[in-house]
Design a protein around this motif. Structure first.
Motif, PDB file in Angstrom:
ATOM      1  N   ALA A 350      -4.783 -83.961  53.948  1.00 49.56           N
ATOM      2  CA  ALA A 350      -4.989 -85.345  53.531  1.00 49.56           C
ATOM      3  C   ALA A 350      -6.276 -85.477  52.733  1.00 49.56           C
ATOM      4  O   ALA A 350      -6.380 -86.294  51.820  1.00 49.56           O
ATOM      5  N   GLU A 351      -7.271 -84.636  53.067  1.00 45.30           N
ATOM      6  CA  GLU A 351      -8.558 -84.676  52.360  1.00 45.30           C
ATOM      7  C   GLU A 351      -9.277 -83.356  52.576  1.00 45.30           C
ATOM      8  O   GLU A 351      -9.256 -82.790  53.675  1.00 45.30           O
ATOM      9  N   LEU A 352      -9.918 -82.858  51.531  1.00 48.40           N
ATOM     10  CA  LEU A 352     -10.731 -81.639  51.609  1.00 48.40           C
ATOM     11  C   LEU A 352     -12.085 -81.913  50.977  1.00 48.40           C
ATOM     12  O   LEU A 352     -12.164 -82.445  49.866  1.00 48.40           O
ATOM     13  N   LYS A 353     -13.133 -81.550  51.688  1.00 52.65           N
ATOM     14  CA  LYS A 353     -14.485 -81.704  51.170  1.00 52.65           C
ATOM     15  C   LYS A 353     -15.213 -80.365  51.319  1.00 52.65           C
ATOM     16  O   LYS A 353     -15.315 -79.831  52.419  1.00 52.65           O
ATOM     17  N   VAL A 354     -15.675 -79.813  50.209  1.00 55.75           N
ATOM     18  CA  VAL A 354     -16.463 -78.572  50.240  1.00 55.75           C
ATOM     19  C   VAL A 354     -17.918 -78.953  50.496  1.00 55.75           C
ATOM     20  O   VAL A 354     -18.549 -79.630  49.678  1.00 55.75           O
ATOM     21  N   LEU A 355     -18.441 -78.518  51.630  1.00 58.33           N
ATOM     22  CA  LEU A 355     -19.822 -78.851  51.994  1.00 58.33           C
ATOM     23  C   LEU A 355     -20.826 -77.965  51.270  1.00 58.33           C
ATOM     24  O   LEU A 355     -21.987 -78.353  51.126  1.00 58.33           O
ATOM     25  N   GLY A 356     -20.382 -76.798  50.828  1.00 51.66           N
ATOM     26  CA  GLY A 356     -21.289 -75.932  50.073  1.00 51.66           C
ATOM     27  C   GLY A 356     -20.983 -74.463  50.264  1.00 51.66           C
ATOM     28  O   GLY A 356     -20.415 -74.048  51.274  1.00 51.66           O
ATOM     29  N   SER A 357     -21.334 -73.680  49.259  1.00 49.38           N
ATOM     30  CA  SER A 357     -21.346 -72.220  49.351  1.00 49.38           C
ATOM     31  C   SER A 357     -22.799 -71.789  49.274  1.00 49.38           C
ATOM     32  O   SER A 357     -23.566 -72.314  48.466  1.00 49.38           O
ATOM     33  N   TYR A 358     -23.184 -70.792  50.065  1.00 54.48           N
ATOM     34  CA  TYR A 358     -24.599 -70.463  50.228  1.00 54.48           C
ATOM     35  C   TYR A 358     -24.755 -69.022  50.715  1.00 54.48           C
ATOM     36  O   TYR A 358     -23.816 -68.442  51.284  1.00 54.48           O
ATOM     37  N   PRO A 359     -25.927 -68.419  50.510  1.00 50.82           N
ATOM     38  CA  PRO A 359     -26.137 -67.048  50.947  1.00 50.82           C
ATOM     39  C   PRO A 359     -26.079 -66.924  52.470  1.00 50.82           C
ATOM     40  O   PRO A 359     -26.578 -67.783  53.196  1.00 50.82           O
ATOM     41  N   VAL A 360     -25.463 -65.852  52.939  1.00 51.49           N
ATOM     42  CA  VAL A 360     -25.512 -65.516  54.361  1.00 51.49           C
ATOM     43  C   VAL A 360     -26.986 -65.310  54.738  1.00 51.49           C
ATOM     44  O   VAL A 360     -27.752 -64.690  53.987  1.00 51.49           O
ATOM     45  N   GLY A 361     -27.401 -65.827  55.894  1.00 50.62           N
ATOM     46  CA  GLY A 361     -28.799 -65.712  56.309  1.00 50.62           C
ATOM     47  C   GLY A 361     -29.281 -64.268  56.313  1.00 50.62           C
ATOM     48  O   GLY A 361     -28.629 -63.401  56.890  1.00 50.62           O
ATOM     49  N   VAL A 362     -30.416 -64.021  55.670  1.00 53.14           N
ATOM     50  CA  VAL A 362     -30.956 -62.665  55.561  1.00 53.14           C
ATOM     51  C   VAL A 362     -31.775 -62.326  56.792  1.00 53.14           C
ATOM     52  O   VAL A 362     -31.705 -61.233  57.337  1.00 53.14           O
ATOM     53  N   LEU A 363     -32.606 -63.270  57.253  1.00 52.66           N
ATOM     54  CA  LEU A 363     -33.473 -63.033  58.409  1.00 52.66           C
ATOM     55  C   LEU A 363     -32.965 -63.791  59.621  1.00 52.66           C
ATOM     56  O   LEU A 363     -32.413 -64.884  59.480  1.00 52.66           O
TER      57      LEU A 363
END
Length: 363
Positions: A350-363
């Motif tokens: 019914a609805e899709l919202k992309v919250l974000g793509s981001y780097p996997v945590g390094v530390l």
């Protein structure tokens, strides 16, 4: 290292020479950072100076190049502080976090951005979102899940009403200590302050050592530490930062029930983050209330072999017994395979919202 110094004086002279070299190289790096800022400003007066994907790539490269004797994470932390100080020369980053001072969220903010970032304490999670949306802070840091107690619902609910993007993540190992002030009588502790989640994470230890003490929940561990300063019969459960900030004594260390207790925090901001090479994407999906809805949602991920790392369900605000799904998965929304999967999900939902793509945590 064939020419090994034979005595302590020679070793100290060599360390002095190395320190001078390190100082010179850090200064050169800082000058390069200033030149980068000048070029960016000439091209765009509103240029973004902090690049999450670039910082993640640099730290991963440092860890890959490191040959010891310092371990790779320790080396990456040193470079994080160098990068933080250099970035502050370009333009200091303002970071809003769930306060007050001394919380684990502040500790996560400093771990991610370094000590040169300007950290701004907020009273509630939704205030962190509003501070970033208003432009008063460049980024915000909010807790999203704990390995022992699960998801932080307030954070998920805030994303449903916000236009903020997820720009990064940081995982913090959580160690709880029992703290008292200089005026506390250890043998008379009858009241313990802490955040409700901390009580839950230390339940077995408290049942064993302080079964009769009153457990008083407060808004944060830092507030608990502050309250202890004014009472002679109370203690607080909090972390190292709060203990140091409020000058409290640890009478018991690492009292969490699970030794691997950790909390994941999200970095929120106004920018979309380009691919770093090792990324996650977070989405929220509202499904139509029909048989097989969850299967229809997950099937494209399975077919395209995309690894789901988290799936949470929250009640929808648009109808009784309707739900929305928060999903984290490996990959970036600019990747063609991920793009195809998201398009399928969009058609089925019914609805899709992309919250974000981001780097996997390094530390």
């Amino acid at each position: 290292m064939t020419d090994i110094p034979s005595n302590l004086d020679e070793l100290r002279e060599r360390i002095d020479r190395l320190d001078a070299d390190i100082l010179r190289l850090i200064s050169e790096r800082a000058e390069c950072a200033q030149q980068v800022a000048e070029i960016k400003t000439q091209v765009d007066p509103d240029a973004v100076f902090y690049r999450p994907e670039r910082e993640a790539q640099v730290l991963r490269r440092i860890m890959a190049l490191n040959k010891g004797p310092l371990d790779s994470e320790e080396m990456a932390r040193l470079f994080r502080e160098i990068m933080s100080a250099c970035l502050a020369l370009e333009r200091p980053i303002k970071v809003a976090y769930l306060g007050p001072e001394g919380t684990f969220t502040q500790q996560a903010a400093l771990k991610h951005f370094g000590d040169s970032a300007v950290s701004l304490p907020m009273a509630a999670i939704d205030e962190v979102f509003r501070e970033v949306e208003a432009g008063a802070a460049n980024y915000g840091v909010v807790p999203v899940e704990n390995s022992t107690e699960g998801v932080v619902n307030h954070t998920l609910d805030s994303f449903m009403d916000s236009s903020m993007c997820i720009c990064g993540e940081v995982v913090l190992r959580i160690h709880h200590h029992l703290l008292i002030s200089s005026t506390t009588r250890k043998e008379k502790v009858s009241r313990i302050y802490s955040h409700p989640q901390s009580f839950a994470q230390c339940r077995k230890w408290l049942d064993s050592h302080y079964p009769h003490a009153e457990r008083v929940p407060v808004a944060s561990n830092a507030e608990a530490a502050k309250l202890v300063k004014t009472e002679w019969h109370s203690a607080a459960i909090a972390g190292d930062m709060a203990a140091k900030l409020y000058d409290l004594e640890k009478i018991a260390e690492k009292i969490e029930d699970r030794p691997d207790n950790s909390t994941r925090f999200l970095i929120i901001g106004n920018q979309q983050v380009p691919m770093s090479g090792e990324d996650k994407t977070s989405i929220v999906v509202a499904m139509r209330n029909q048989p097989g809805a969850l299967h229809d949602l997950l099937e494209p991920f399975h077919r395209h072999q995309i690894d789901l790392t988290r799936l949470e369900t929250r009640p929808s605000r648009t109808g009784v017994w309707n739900y929305v799904f928060f999903i984290d998965f490996k990959g970036h929304c600019e990747d063609p395979v991920v793009e195809a999967v998201l398009e399928e999900v969009r058609l089925r939902s019914a609805e899709l919202k992309v919250l974000g793509s981001y780097p996997v945590g390094v530390l």
